[in-house]
Design a protein around this motif. Structure first.
Motif: not given
Length: 454
Positions: A346-353, A189-196, A92-98, A278-279
């Motif tokens: 929350h989309r910052w995670a894609i940069e780290q990944q 998967f349980q998608v709780t939100a979509v980011l992009g 479960s979590g947010m899905l980040i499209l990139d 924010w952090r």
């Protein structure tokens, strides 16, 4: 480097992690090449090209066999993706499209074209892939990727050159993203939100699909996208005398008109902006000025239908010449400004990944030229990253970095090399004995020389 005490258990966990994927490969040679490729991706090779990785594994085989495994061997990257989604432990979590870009020098790699390259921030020679990652708030898991194939590559010549299957048709990036979303939801998967970013936020069909699926989203948008403030009033006009059929198309009944979001942002009063901090995970805190209001995207009105009302979130940085970004956020009307900011960022995670996936695990190091080869390298890179994330999850607060993981794997593989090749170990022991005798004889000679001087 000091290795963890449980380092010997890591190879066992890696073997356990890889076991469910064995059925994706029909021949024993494929299974061997599969394991060597994963170990090569996890090795300390700076480049993850096939030749560079072969130099870093203990049982390399031949370059031709390695290349055959990636480019010609009969196995399906789609089947490996399905298996990978099945074993991901967090569901479960947010899905980040990139839209992930890979700059290229030449024009021979599959799907390379002059197009916008996010990695360089300009139009350049590159490949572009649509990727989908699950973000749990703690970890990211790469769940899918599809190479964007420009129309110029779908000619007979282009297909033959890159061995692009006849079943592959041109698809815009937003269509590829929706396909990945459907596959991920179908995998449980349980998608709780979509980011992009705006590449997806500007597309009305994608947003309409997310509303139909009742999925919250926070998507970047271009400054030229038009919206109505609030929800305009509409009605079906009365039938005019002399007309046989009554009208069926909605018409606007107030004087509201669609406006570009940059015009709305420029006209907001000073009191509409609030400073919000924010952090992003454990990193330092950030701050910017934000403003938000309820709007209705205007694109659907071209077909005389209204899109659902959402938030438009404006972000203005604190620099001397502040830039303004805009997002469409599908959260309830009662949502606070801070909750809008938190979701959008929350989309910052894609940069780290992608820093690890690209630079360390070699997501963008593939030098092959075939369509199948690109997708195979991509899914195997995602597997290596998923194993690393699973190891971090098991470690709890003691999160192993990639250099530590590499040191462990190198140590274990070195031991494995000597265990499986005892004659090498015997040779090394003999060499050590010879070296020891030389050192002892030199020491003895020095002692005798000192004695004679006395």
């Amino acid at each position: 480097m000091l290795l963890p005490r449980n380092a010997p258990a890591w190879l066992g966990r890696l073997s356990t992690w890889l076991e469910p994927f064995e059925t994706c490969f029909t021949h024993v040679a494929q299974r061997g090449a599969f394991r060597r490729y994963l170990l090569g991706l996890l090795s300390d090779s700076r480049r993850k090209s096939m030749s560079a990785m072969l130099e870093r594994v203990t049982d390399p085989g031949t370059y031709q066999a390695f290349q055959h495994f990636i480019t010609h061997a009969p196995w399906s990257a789609d089947r490996v993706w399905r298996q990978l989604r099945a074993v991901i432990p967090e569901r479960s979590g947010m899905l980040i499209l990139d839209g992930t870009s890979f700059p290229k020098q030449g024009r021979r790699s599959v799907a390379v074209a002059r197009q916008y390259c996010g990695a360089l921030g300009k139009v350049a020679n590159c490949q572009v892939a649509v990727t989908a990652a699950l973000w749990t708030g703690v970890r990211a898991w790469m769940l899918g990727a599809a190479l964007y194939v420009p129309q110029e590559w779908l000619t007979l010549e282009g297909r033959q050159r890159a061995r692009i299957p006849a079943s592959i048709r041109f698809q815009e990036k937003w269509r590829l993203a929706l396909t990945l979303l459907r596959q991920i939801r179908a995998a449980g998967f349980q998608v709780t939100a979509v980011l992009g970013d705006a590449e997806f936020g500007d597309n009305a069909t994608l947003r309409r699909t997310l509303h139909r699926l009742k999925l919250p989203y926070a998507l970047g948008i271009s400054s030229t996208l038009t919206v109505f403030r609030g929800t305009p009033r509409v009605a079906i006009p009365r039938r005019q005398p002399g007309r046989s059929r009554p009208p069926t198309r909605l018409q606007l009944t107030d004087d509201r008109r669609a406006e570009a979001v940059r015009v709305i942002a420029a006209g907001l009063p000073r009191r509409a902006w609030r400073r919000v901090t924010w952090r992003n995970g454990p990193n330092r805190s950030w701050a910017a000025h934000f403003a938000a209001l309820r709007v209705t995207p205007a694109h659907d009105w071209r077909a005389h239908r209204l899109a659902p009302e959402v938030w438009v979130l404006f972000e203005r940085d604190l620099g001397s010449t502040p830039r303004v970004k805009a997002y469409l956020v599908a959260l309830p009307e009662t949502a606070s400004l801070r909750s809008l900011v938190r979701l959008a960022h929350h989309r910052w995670a894609i940069e780290q990944q992608y820093e690890e996936l690209k630079d360390e695990l070699g997501l963008d190091h593939f030098e092959g030229r075939s369509f199948a080869g690109w997708h195979r390298h991509d899914v195997l890179t995602a597997m290596a990253y998923s194993w690393l994330q699973d190891t971090r999850r098991r470690a709890g607060g003691r999160v192993p970095t990639l250099p530590v993981a590499r040191a462990v794997i190198t140590e274990i593989l070195t031991a494995h090399f000597f265990v499986t090749r005892p004659h090498y170990l015997q040779t090394m022991q003999k060499l050590a004995e010879i070296n020891l005798r030389i050192v002892e004889s030199r020491t003895s000679a020095s002692s005798e020389d000192v004695g004679s001087r006395r």
